[in-house]
Design a protein around this motif. Structure first.
Motif, PDB file in Angstrom:
ATOM      1  N   ASP A   1       0.943  -1.114   0.018  1.00 43.23           N
ATOM      2  CA  ASP A   1      -0.191   0.052  -0.024  1.00 43.23           C
ATOM      3  C   ASP A   1       0.740   1.265  -0.006  1.00 43.23           C
ATOM      4  N   TYR A   2       1.947   1.165   0.654  1.00 47.89           N
ATOM      5  CA  TYR A   2       2.857   2.251   0.775  1.00 47.89           C
ATOM      6  C   TYR A   2       4.335   1.787   0.390  1.00 47.89           C
TER       7      TYR A   2
ATOM      8  N   LYS B   1      -0.555  -0.913   4.973  1.00 45.77           N
ATOM      9  CA  LYS B   1      -1.016   0.551   5.845  1.00 45.77           C
ATOM     10  C   LYS B   1      -0.929   0.254   7.510  1.00 45.77           C
TER      11      LYS B   1
ATOM     12  N   ASN C   1       2.271   7.519  -2.462  1.00 48.56           N
ATOM     13  CA  ASN C   1       2.471   6.887  -1.191  1.00 48.56           C
ATOM     14  C   ASN C   1       3.898   6.401  -0.835  1.00 48.56           C
TER      15      ASN C   1
END
Length: 107
Positions: A3-4, A42, A61
């Motif tokens: 996600d990041y 996350k 991100n």
């Protein structure tokens, strides 16, 4: 999929660490600079934000860790020879008790 991301921009010394770990195929170009990207979930991102309050994420991100934390992350990558290190690295990077006073012993 992550996600990041943590972007680690490579100078000669950092590139040598990545090369020794056999991860040269993971080197990418970000804004014209050589870098690696370490993915995180996350939940891991939230822990990093608690540990590093000034951490800023871009539109993709992605963030860049402060110097000492980045060196710690590179050490974990060198030891494990993989970029899938956040579960282990988060334990070394995130200290939930940092800055808190120790509790007084209860009697």
């Amino acid at each position: 999929m992550a996600d990041y991301f943590i972007n680690v921009f490579l100078d000669e010394a950092k590139k040598a660490v990545i090369t020794e770990a056999g991860l040269t195929d993971s080197i990418t170009s970000i804004d014209g600079k050589e870098a690696i990207q370490v993915g995180m979930t996350k939940k891991e991102q939230k822990k990093l934000c608690k540990g590093f309050s000034d951490l800023a994420f871009d539109d993709a991100n992605a963030c860049v860790l402060p110097g000492e934390a980045e060196q710690t992350l590179l050490g974990v990558i060198a030891d494990t020879k993989t970029l899938d290190v956040m579960k282990l690295a988060i334990m070394k990077l995130y200290n939930p008790l940092a800055g808190k006073a120790p509790r007084a012993a209860q009697r």
